[in-house]
Design a protein around this motif. Structure first.
Motif, mmCIF file in Angstrom:
data_model
loop_
_atom_site.group_PDB
_atom_site.id
_atom_site.type_symbol
_atom_site.label_atom_id
_atom_site.label_comp_id
_atom_site.label_asym_id
_atom_site.label_seq_id
_atom_site.Cartn_x
_atom_site.Cartn_y
_atom_site.Cartn_z
ATOM 1 N N GLU A 185 0.856 -1.181 0.000
ATOM 2 C CA GLU A 185 0.000 0.000 0.000
ATOM 3 C C GLU A 185 0.894 1.233 0.000
ATOM 4 O O GLU A 185 1.930 1.267 0.652
ATOM 5 C CB GLU A 185 -0.901 0.015 1.238
ATOM 6 N N SER A 186 0.484 2.236 -0.717
ATOM 7 C CA SER A 186 1.261 3.454 -0.816
ATOM 8 C C SER A 186 1.247 4.195 0.506
ATOM 9 O O SER A 186 0.216 4.280 1.174
ATOM 10 C CB SER A 186 0.695 4.339 -1.920
ATOM 11 N N THR A 187 2.402 4.772 0.883
ATOM 12 C CA THR A 187 2.496 5.548 2.113
ATOM 13 C C THR A 187 2.125 6.994 1.871
ATOM 14 O O THR A 187 1.996 7.750 2.809
ATOM 15 C CB THR A 187 3.928 5.487 2.675
ATOM 16 N N GLN A 188 1.934 7.377 0.606
ATOM 17 C CA GLN A 188 1.586 8.749 0.268
ATOM 18 C C GLN A 188 0.095 8.965 0.478
ATOM 19 O O GLN A 188 -0.697 8.045 0.375
ATOM 20 C CB GLN A 188 1.953 9.043 -1.195
ATOM 21 N N PRO A 189 -0.331 10.190 0.741
ATOM 22 C CA PRO A 189 -1.755 10.463 0.906
ATOM 23 C C PRO A 189 -2.500 10.247 -0.404
ATOM 24 O O PRO A 189 -1.923 10.308 -1.475
ATOM 25 C CB PRO A 189 -1.797 11.935 1.329
ATOM 26 N N ALA A 190 -3.798 9.993 -0.292
ATOM 27 C CA ALA A 190 -4.630 9.753 -1.465
ATOM 28 C C ALA A 190 -4.723 11.020 -2.293
ATOM 29 O O ALA A 190 -4.559 12.121 -1.779
ATOM 30 C CB ALA A 190 -6.017 9.308 -1.017
ATOM 31 N N PRO A 191 -4.970 10.879 -3.600
ATOM 32 C CA PRO A 191 -5.077 12.062 -4.438
ATOM 33 C C PRO A 191 -6.270 12.915 -4.035
ATOM 34 O O PRO A 191 -7.223 12.442 -3.440
ATOM 35 C CB PRO A 191 -5.251 11.508 -5.850
ATOM 36 N N SER A 192 -6.205 14.190 -4.414
ATOM 37 C CA SER A 192 -7.254 15.123 -4.005
ATOM 38 C C SER A 192 -8.565 14.767 -4.678
ATOM 39 O O SER A 192 -8.605 14.036 -5.659
ATOM 40 C CB SER A 192 -6.835 16.546 -4.365
#
Length: 153
Positions: free
Chosen positions: A108-115
């Motif tokens: 799973e990506s550690t980056q926040p979800a896209p806007s």
């Protein structure tokens, strides 16, 4: 001086003395310096001839600008008419590479979800009905064919 150290220079002098001998060495040095001087004069006169033939609109023409690195640096990077500095500063290469590595390894990506305004790649794939090839696939039944990717064929 041409990135030559003291010991390299001494080695070159000793080698020149051994090859040409102490009696011929001054004559060889004079011939080499005379030849270099003539080559410089020839290149300078050729540059001046080219500048005079190009006309007054090219009076500030420099031959160093013909080097692609110098040309790009002078005409593209320094002026920044295209807004390249802003684009370069807004792009976060490390986070993009981390996202790709996570997708490849099935994490799973550690980056926040896209806007909410933009849709991510995974959302786009779900909307189009094609399988998400970046996610790790769950085990299939023996009778189920593998997903078909029409873009890959």
């Amino acid at each position: 001086m041409l990135d030559i150290g003291f010991f390299e220079l001494v080695a070159l002098v000793v080698l020149a003395v051994l090859i040409f001998g102490p009696d011929k060495l001054p004559k060889v040095i004079q011939d080499v310096s005379r030849t270099l001087r003539k080559i410089r004069q020839f290149s300078e006169s050729a540059k001046e001839d080219i500048r005079s033939e190009l006309g007054p609109e090219f009076k500030d023409f420099e031959f160093e600008d013909l080097n692609p690195k110098t040309f790009v640096r002078k005409h593209v990077l320094d002026k920044d008419e295209l807004g390249l500095k802003e684009i370069r500063s807004s792009f976060d290469f490390k986070s993009e590479m981390a996202d790709v590595a996570d997708a490849v390894h099935g994490r799973e990506s550690t980056q926040p979800a896209p806007s909410a305004g933009g849709s991510g790649t995974a959302d786009l794939l779900k909307k189009t009905g094609t399988p998400d090839l970046l996610k790790k696939q769950t085990a299939r039944d023996a009778g189920t064919p593998p997903p078909f990717d029409s873009d890959a064929t």
